[in-house]
Write an enzyme that holds these catalytic residues in place. Structure first.
Site, PDB file in Angstrom:
ATOM      1  N   HIS A 198      -8.984  23.922 -52.853  1.00 46.74           N
ATOM      2  CA  HIS A 198      -8.781  22.824 -51.778  1.00 46.74           C
ATOM      3  C   HIS A 198     -10.084  21.876 -51.538  1.00 46.74           C
ATOM      4  CE1 HIS A 198      -5.176  24.895 -50.666  1.00 46.74           C
ATOM      5  NE2 HIS A 198      -5.885  26.051 -50.674  1.00 46.74           N
ATOM      6  N   GLU A 252       4.482  24.782 -39.724  1.00 50.69           N
ATOM      7  CA  GLU A 252       4.715  23.290 -40.384  1.00 50.69           C
ATOM      8  C   GLU A 252       5.493  23.248 -41.688  1.00 50.69           C
ATOM      9  OE1 GLU A 252       0.419  21.253 -40.122  1.00 50.69           O
ATOM     10  OE2 GLU A 252       0.138  22.964 -41.137  1.00 50.69           O
ATOM     11  N   ARG A 259     -16.057   9.545 -40.010  1.00 50.94           N
ATOM     12  CA  ARG A 259     -17.376   9.485 -40.554  1.00 50.94           C
ATOM     13  C   ARG A 259     -17.087   8.967 -41.852  1.00 50.94           C
ATOM     14  NH1 ARG A 259     -17.197  13.492 -44.434  1.00 50.94           N
ATOM     15  NH2 ARG A 259     -15.695  15.365 -43.951  1.00 50.94           N
ATOM     16  N   TYR A 313       6.936  23.076 -45.053  1.00 48.17           N
ATOM     17  CA  TYR A 313       6.374  23.427 -46.331  1.00 48.17           C
ATOM     18  C   TYR A 313       6.428  22.260 -47.422  1.00 48.17           C
ATOM     19  CZ  TYR A 313       5.466  25.433 -50.801  1.00 48.17           C
ATOM     20  OH  TYR A 313       4.809  25.873 -52.172  1.00 48.17           O
ATOM     21  N   GLU A 371      -5.010  14.834 -40.696  1.00 44.24           N
ATOM     22  CA  GLU A 371      -6.244  14.833 -39.769  1.00 44.24           C
ATOM     23  C   GLU A 371      -7.056  13.499 -39.916  1.00 44.24           C
ATOM     24  OE1 GLU A 371      -9.173  17.521 -41.277  1.00 44.24           O
ATOM     25  OE2 GLU A 371      -9.377  16.540 -43.320  1.00 44.24           O
TER      26      GLU A 371
END
Length: 233
Positions: A60, A25, A116, A27, A112
């Site tokens: 995170h 991916e 929910r 950076y 992502e």
């Protein structure tokens, strides 16, 4: 070297999942974490309820969230919102959910989808006036979304901070009894919590025990209000 790390990662993936495929991916040096609240029903309607900035994190894990996201150009804001709605439609998504993106400069990258209600949903509720939990239940019951995209208006600014049960020496999760609990109140202050004085924080769950949310006419006033409320907590 990158080749060595790639080989190690592929070997571990093959052993753990039976698939050694690895992808690289781009950076991003100083990305922001921007997420768009979406809702889509079984009648083919998909809308966004603006975006949140969740960039203030530790290990995170989100600590501070606000809506709408400050400092985005109108063009970038519109493109991120449109991408989230397009994703919902393309996947035939049905429910309330969140499309998360990383933003750097005038570019944004898909991260992502959280299908929910999320911890930070109150800041969206505060600026849109929409009860997201109720909306999710209505959609699950087959009812149409009760508003059109152009009927959604944003009012003011909202900030949420997460209150966690932690050891103040190392800020790691800490279980035990709550011996004192004094939550602030007043205009524009909301507390979402299930704990109380003498409640016991169990070691089996997340360390989050309360959410402190404020709403104000603009971001500057919201910042002042959240600082005052944290001092009072």
């Amino acid at each position: 070297s990158l080749r060595r790390v790639f080989a190690i990662t592929s070997t571990e993936a093959e052993a753990a999942f039976g698939n050694g495929a690895v992808f690289l991916e781009r950076y991003l040096e100083r990305p922001r974490h921007i997420e768009v609240q979406i809702a889509a029903d079984v009648h083919g309607t998909a809308v966004h309820l603006a975006e949140r900035d969740c960039s203030l994190q530790r290990r995170h894990q989100k600590l501070v969230e606000e809506a709408p996201a400050p400092g985005l150009s109108d063009d970038l804001r519109d493109r991120i919102r449109a991408a989230a709605v397009q994703l919902a439609r393309h996947t035939d998504y049905v429910s309330v959910g969140t499309c998360e993106f990383l933003v750097e400069g005038d570019e944004f990258f898909f991260l992502e989808v959280n299908p929910r209600i999320q911890v930070e949903h109150p800041v969206t509720e505060e600026v849109t006036g929409v009860d997201l939990v109720k909306l999710q239940i209505q959609i699950a019951a087959g009812q149409p979304i009760p508003f059109a995209q152009d009927e959604l208006t944003l009012n003011g600014h909202s900030i949420e901070v997460r209150v966690n049960a932690e050891d103040p020496n190392n800020f790691l999760p800490c279980a035990g009894q709550i011996t004192g609990y004094h939550a602030p109140g007043g205009l524009g202050i909301r507390i979402d919590s299930a704990v109380h004085e003498n409640a016991v924080v169990q070691p089996y769950y997340d360390s989050l025990v309360a959410k402190l949310i404020v709403h104000a006419p603009d971001r500057e006033q919201a910042v002042r209000r959240i600082c005052w409320a944290m001092d009072q907590f």
